[in-house]
Design a protein around this motif. Structure first.
Motif, PDB file in Angstrom:
ATOM      1  N   GLU A  62       0.831  -1.208   0.000  1.00 25.54           N
ATOM      2  CA  GLU A  62       0.000   0.000   0.000  1.00 25.54           C
ATOM      3  C   GLU A  62       0.863   1.255   0.000  1.00 25.54           C
ATOM      4  O   GLU A  62       0.574   2.234  -0.685  1.00 25.54           O
ATOM      5  CB  GLU A  62      -0.923  -0.011   1.223  1.00 25.54           C
ATOM      6  CG  GLU A  62      -2.007  -1.083   1.168  1.00 25.54           C
ATOM      7  CD  GLU A  62      -2.833  -1.093   2.428  1.00 25.54           C
ATOM      8  OE1 GLU A  62      -2.597  -0.237   3.306  1.00 25.54           O
ATOM      9  OE2 GLU A  62      -3.728  -1.958   2.548  1.00 25.54           O
ATOM     10  N   GLU A  63       1.940   1.213   0.793  1.00 25.50           N
ATOM     11  CA  GLU A  63       2.813   2.382   0.892  1.00 25.50           C
ATOM     12  C   GLU A  63       3.543   2.622  -0.422  1.00 25.50           C
ATOM     13  O   GLU A  63       3.774   3.769  -0.808  1.00 25.50           O
ATOM     14  CB  GLU A  63       3.819   2.187   2.032  1.00 25.50           C
ATOM     15  CG  GLU A  63       4.683   3.401   2.331  1.00 25.50           C
ATOM     16  CD  GLU A  63       3.866   4.626   2.725  1.00 25.50           C
ATOM     17  OE1 GLU A  63       4.293   5.748   2.400  1.00 25.50           O
ATOM     18  OE2 GLU A  63       2.785   4.461   3.329  1.00 25.50           O
TER      19      GLU A  63
ATOM     20  N   ARG B 168       1.584   4.723  -2.685  1.00 19.05           N
ATOM     21  CA  ARG B 168       1.648   6.137  -2.297  1.00 19.05           C
ATOM     22  C   ARG B 168       3.007   6.724  -2.641  1.00 19.05           C
ATOM     23  O   ARG B 168       3.122   7.897  -2.986  1.00 19.05           O
ATOM     24  CB  ARG B 168       1.357   6.281  -0.801  1.00 19.05           C
ATOM     25  CG  ARG B 168      -0.103   6.058  -0.439  1.00 19.05           C
ATOM     26  CD  ARG B 168      -0.401   6.550   0.965  1.00 19.05           C
ATOM     27  NE  ARG B 168       0.216   5.710   1.981  1.00 19.05           N
ATOM     28  CZ  ARG B 168      -0.400   4.684   2.559  1.00 19.05           C
ATOM     29  NH1 ARG B 168      -1.630   4.372   2.224  1.00 19.05           N
ATOM     30  NH2 ARG B 168       0.214   3.961   3.480  1.00 19.05           N
TER      31      ARG B 168
ATOM     32  N   GLN C 199       3.176   8.143  -6.082  1.00 13.71           N
ATOM     33  CA  GLN C 199       2.601   9.479  -6.198  1.00 13.71           C
ATOM     34  C   GLN C 199       3.551  10.527  -5.639  1.00 13.71           C
ATOM     35  O   GLN C 199       3.705  11.615  -6.215  1.00 13.71           O
ATOM     36  CB  GLN C 199       1.259   9.526  -5.451  1.00 13.71           C
ATOM     37  CG  GLN C 199       0.497  10.829  -5.629  1.00 13.71           C
ATOM     38  CD  GLN C 199       0.133  11.100  -7.072  1.00 13.71           C
ATOM     39  OE1 GLN C 199      -0.391  10.218  -7.747  1.00 13.71           O
ATOM     40  NE2 GLN C 199       0.421  12.293  -7.570  1.00 13.71           N
TER      41      GLN C 199
END
Length: 718
Positions: free
Chosen positions: A607-608, A611, A614
């Motif tokens: 999940e990280e 991110r 981005q």
């Protein structure tokens, strides 16, 4: 063999066709149920193979009827004769061209022009001719209502067999002869309808036969309907039943209608017994598991219900004595089976002491390895049994699917245990389904796991001394006055029969039944399941430098991973590895917990990472904006050196000047910041207020001075 005018039915979709011509290596067929159907060319040998493989069945011609002229109306005769004349005069002379797909449409248009009708009309006449038997009566406008329904008809072949007793209109219904083709139809229907899990009766199957092979098909409101033929053109139910009994295969019927399990357990012939394949104690052990019919409570808090336990039992086939048990919450799985195997070689006197039961060795003398273990396919088909086979020379025989009866001895023992539990213990399951208002027996649970194990041990001790009903006694046993109890049979078999009893150290058995895995040796330690281990031998032999990135075989206990074991090549010794400091936090966790933590970590990192992508894009965009702004600022600067050499030579001086400016901006000021107050400046001469010129925002006098000095220096350079 295939003949012209033969009718066949597809076993896939019930399509019915007629063979209208055979030429050299090809044959031509038409669909007799379509509104219009032109001939289709098929390879003769390929079609013959399909018939041999029963993809097509030869059936009775649905249009083969004896029709008397007196039963036809004048309109029917007139229309038949007119259409038959068209076929004879305008179609049959060109039949070879009409059979072929290429050129057929052209020839049909020529015929339609010649007789003054549409091509569709010609197609309908040809279709009726081919579909209904290629004779004059094939051109009758409606067979379904012709032929004098209800009147008796004479067949060309006399009916064989006993005449029927029932009559209609005072005449006997002779029925039809059962030919090889009809037998194939019966066999097909039995396989398709009777040998299925739908539960169709023989009457249902007979009705399906009539529908599929002995009916006229027509459409009504867009749906296909069936009109069953007259009784003298169809086989009777008695005929079908007679041939069903001849074709009957009880094994197939039960297997397909019920299940293989149903046949193997309840209908399979029993021509032998389990003892036949043994020649003494220890030859064959049977192992199986069951979930006990009782709810237990926690050993810590008796008000907490923990569910039903699993019982594993190992029984010697020859003597019926129980050689190992496990009562716990593991399984049914390899973990539970492993615990039962461990108990199999355990001293039963010491084992019973753990549950406050004192026995002598004579009461339960088993602590041996067998030659063969008969087990379920589940637990004993994995890699964990390799140690039993390779190192301990134990043969594993897995039962075939749905053959639980092959472990009948141990399963009968389970039924006895569950029966006793229901009679004695609170919290036992009394019936499968409770009705409204019935008391929930789970609330009566009183016994904990240790106490229930003691109950099972008590029942096993009783079993070991109980007479076995219907045991196949040998003559020598009777001569020696042996009563068929498990203890007596065990002891007599050891003395008088060969047997296969062996003993082994308990730790060695554990080493061979524990699950196996692969660990990697690295500079950080021996890595398994992302945990790091170390051992004395690894340090002494410098594994971490010599065997770097090499995998080693290990065994482990999934219930506690604070230790893993590296077995020696002979399988009789091992090296113990303990957790190193970076992994000690997991020493009290089960394997499932460790895997959960690792999966959770991977998910969080994944999940990280999304991110992070981005963030990287945002950072790249910002950097590009800063660089773009710097380029624009450089274009608009006033100072432009005359040459590249001059620009490079001024680097040191420029750095020194920029350093002085940065020092003023970066210096620390530890004095408390005071809020400045506005003051008025008065001119003593005029007594008027003097307006002070404000300094530039964000600058100081010193900064202004330094900047002026820098500008002066730059002016000199110009």
């Amino acid at each position: 063999m295939i003949y012209i005018n033969q009718v066949m039915q597809s076993m896939k979709d019930s399509t019915r066709i007629r063979v209208v011509e055979i030429k050299e290596s090809y044959l031509y067929t038409v669909n007799i149920d379509a509104n219009t159907s032109m001939p289709k060319k098929e390879l003769f040998t390929s079609f013959l193979t399909d018939i041999e493989q029963k993809e097509w069945l030869i059936i009775a011609d649905p249009f083969a009827r004896i029709i008397e002229e007196k039963d036809l109306s004048d309109i029917q005769i007139q229309k038949r004769d007119l259409d038959w004349a068209v076929i004879q005069k305008h179609c049959l002379p060109y039949i070879n061209e009409l059979l072929q797909k290429n050129g057929r449409e052209t020839k049909i248009k020529e015929i339609s022009t010649e007789i003054g009708v549409t091509p569709t009309k010609v197609k309908k006449l040809l279709s009726r001719y081919w579909q209904r038997g290629m004779n004059k009566n094939a051109m009758l406008p409606d067979y379904a209502n012709s032929g004098g329904r209800g009147k008796s008809k004479n067949l060309n072949v006399d009916k064989v067999g006993r005449p029927r007793k029932l009559t209609v209109d005072g005449e006997y219904r002779s029925g039809i002869n059962i030919t090889e083709e009809i037998k194939l139809q019966f066999e097909h229907a039995i396989n398709k309808y009777y040998r299925k899990g739908n539960g169709y009766s023989l009457k249902d199957v007979y009705h399906f036969i009539l529908r599929d092979f002995y009916s006229d098909r027509y459409k009504e409101n867009g749906d296909i309907q069936y009109r069953i033929w007259e009784s003298n053109r169809i086989p009777s139910y008695q005929q079908f039943y007679y041939w069903f009994k001849k074709l009957e295969d009880p094994k197939k019927d039960i297997t397909f209608r019920k299940s293989t399990k149903e046949y193997e357990l309840k209908h399979r012939p029993i021509l032998s017994n389990s003892k036949v394949e043994t020649n003494g104690p220890g030859t064959r052990f049977q192992i199986d598991a069951t979930i006990a019919d009782i709810y237990l409570v926690s050993g810590i808090d008796a008000n907490r219900i923990i569910g039903r336990p699993v019982i594993y039992a190992i029984v010697d086939v020859y003597s019926r004595i129980v050689t190992g048990i496990y009562v716990g919450l593991e399984g049914p799985s390899w973990m539970g089976a492993m615990m039962a195997l461990d108990n199999m070689v355990t001293d039963k006197v010491e084992f019973c002491k753990q549950y406050n039961i004192d026995i002598t060795e004579e009461q339960w003398p088993t602590h041996h390895l067998p030659e063969i273990i008969i087990a379920d396919r589940g637990e004993f088909e994995g890699y964990a049994v390799a140690g039993l086979i390779n190192n301990l020379n134990i043969k594993i025989e897995n039962t075939t699917a749905y053959r639980g009866d092959l472990k009948g001895i141990v399963e009968r023992k389970f039924r006895t245990i569950n029966g006793k539990v229901k009679q004695k213990a609170p919290g036992a399951i009394q019936k499968e389904y409770r009705e409204r208002g019935d008391k929930d027996y789970r609330l009566d649970a009183t016994v904990n796991l240790k106490e229930f194990t003691a109950l099972v041990i008590t029942m096993i001790l009783q079993h070991n001394h109980k007479v076995i009903d219907k045991y196949p006694m040998e003559k020598e046993m009777i001569t020696d006055r042996i009563v068929p109890t498990p203890i007596s049979l065990w002891n007599w078999g050891i003395q008088n029969r060969k047997g296969r009893l062996r003993t082994i150290d308990r730790n060695i058995l554990r080493l061979n039944v524990l699950p196996r895995g692969k660990a990697t040796v690295s500079r950080a330690g021996i890595k398994f399941k992302n945990l790091l281990y170390g051992s004395k031998r690894a340090i002494e032999e410098q594994w971490y430098t010599k065997l770097k990135n090499k995998s080693v075989s290990i065994v482990y206990d999934p219930r506690h991973l604070d230790r893993i074991y590296i077995p020696n090549d002979d399988g009789l010794d091992y090296e113990t590895c303990i957790l190193l400091e970076p992994s000690e936090q997991y020493k009290t966790d089960f394997l499932e917990d460790i895997v959960f933590y690792q999966q959770l970590r991977n998910e969080l990192e994944e999940e990280e990472r999304s991110r992070q992508v981005q963030l990287t894009i945002n950072a790249d965009t910002m950097m590009e904006q800063i660089i773009k702004s710097a380029k624009e600022k450089k274009k608009n600067t006033l100072y432009k050196p005359a040459s590249k050499k001059e620009k490079l030579d001024a680097i040191r001086d420029n750095k020194e000047k920029e350093k002085q400016i940065n020092r003023q901006e970066e210096k620390f000021d530890l004095s408390p910041s005071l809020k400045s107050e506005d003051v008025e400046i008065i001119d003593f001469a005029t007594k008027k207020k003097i307006e002070e010129q404000p300094a530039k925002k964000g600058t100081s006098r010193l900064m202004e001075k330094l900047k002026r000095k820098r500008d002066e220096e730059l002016g000199k350079d110009k």
